[in-house]
Enzyme design. Sequence first.
Site, short mmCIF file in Angstrom:
data_model
loop_
_atom_site.label_atom_id
_atom_site.label_comp_id
_atom_site.label_asym_id
_atom_site.label_seq_id
_atom_site.Cartn_x
_atom_site.Cartn_y
_atom_site.Cartn_z
N GLY A 264 0.81 -1.21 0.00
CA GLY A 264 0.00 0.00 0.00
C GLY A 264 0.84 1.26 0.00
N ASP A 265 1.98 1.22 0.68
CA ASP A 265 2.89 2.36 0.68
C ASP A 265 3.50 2.57 -0.69
OD1 ASP A 265 2.71 2.82 3.60
OD2 ASP A 265 3.72 0.89 3.72
N ARG A 266 3.84 1.45 -1.36
CA ARG A 266 4.39 1.54 -2.71
C ARG A 266 3.35 2.13 -3.67
NH1 ARG A 266 8.74 2.74 -5.10
NH2 ARG A 266 7.25 4.30 -5.80
#
Length: 457
Positions: free
Chosen positions: A252-254
Amino acid sequence: MNIVVVGDVLLDVDLDGEATRLCPDAPVPVVDITTVRARAGGAGLVARMLANDGHDVRLVTALGRDEPGHRLLGELTGITVVAGPSGAPTPVKTRLRAGGHPVARIDEGCRVRSAPEVTPKMLAALSDADVLVVADYGRGLTRNSSLRTAVATLARSVPVIWDPHPAGAAPVPGVTVVTPNQSEAQAAVRAAGAGAPGGAGEVAAALLRHWQSKAVLLTQADQGATLVQVSAPVPVHLAAPSVAVRDSCGAGDRLAASLAGHLVSGSALEESCRRAVREASAFLTEGGVAALPSLPRPLRFPSAEAEPDALAVARRVRALGGTVVATGGCFDLLHAGHARTLAAARGLGDCLIVCLNSDDSTRRLKGAGRPIISQQDRAELLLSLHCVDAVLVFDEATPERALAQLRPDIWVKGGDYDPARLPESALVRSWGGRCLSVPYHPARSTTGLAAALARVG
């Protein structure tokens, strides 16, 4: 172009090893640790990914004043961090893996006690964002009314990506896109009383209405993602290549980081989402967070110029609200008197930086036969002491130029000096610093030691 990430940070620690036997007193594997690696997590991971991608990035967050917080700042080297006090321990999540497979996760300091404050400096750091990423990890920062007002104001003029968390605040109205995963989205629909969760398109449309955002990008692991926009309410499915995933941590951060990078370059939202979904899949294919490049560490051997590592140490400690202590000298032939003085100085604050006379400076002060040991070796010896955090070499007759760069809270000299009469005392007081002395140990001096060695020789 300036990308600003605002949100909660944590320290992630990976323990990797091999399990080849069971514990004799319980039916659990014994993991022989081969690698220990720390990295910034939460909003810090988003910022690190963006920096690794080559973007100018600023991180706005709250930090705990503790050793994990200090380590976390070290993992954010190269990123502009604007932080207020969190008022709580820095959360640490330690993942234990054996043969690449997750075995356990140990959480420390992860229970939220109270929402952190948001300082005027933090709010000001948002104002010139070209793209804003809100990375909510449920620690209360996004509940702050001043911060929410600032984000809502920005959303009128720049793209705002909101990555939500089940324990976090609802996105402010008007953001460009909210990026929940499937479980987060279904939980949000239930919490909003918007009826029983249906298919991905229905869930995304329900959240679009509830959150009043311009778009919702609902991620669905290996099934890709579903995008619903106010301007184009028919759901669009964004396919992703099927990947075998051992650990989905960081996906999700990517996605949020990739989305920000494409939006700041001027790509349209749907195309940016399509690319971000593909890049998140590729990230997992390549090994996820475990395959992220290690943060380069600066060499700790100072040159005749101001050593960046010393300045970075001072910045990190000051950002955590700590006390920066500095002392200075030639330290030619370290002896017990030096060690005691340095240990006493370190006890006055949260870090100790030694301002070290260069070879030329020492020669001018002590004579043609000095120094006995080169500045690089002297610096290395000092850094080997547990009480010394960094060394900054200076070439002038006095350390005033080095002090002006460091701006320590406390400047320490041995007890044979009168702090009030030091030539640098007025400079240190000009920024509110103090000059102190620590006990002097007679009969211990470099000159005496050098003379004794000469007799032996």
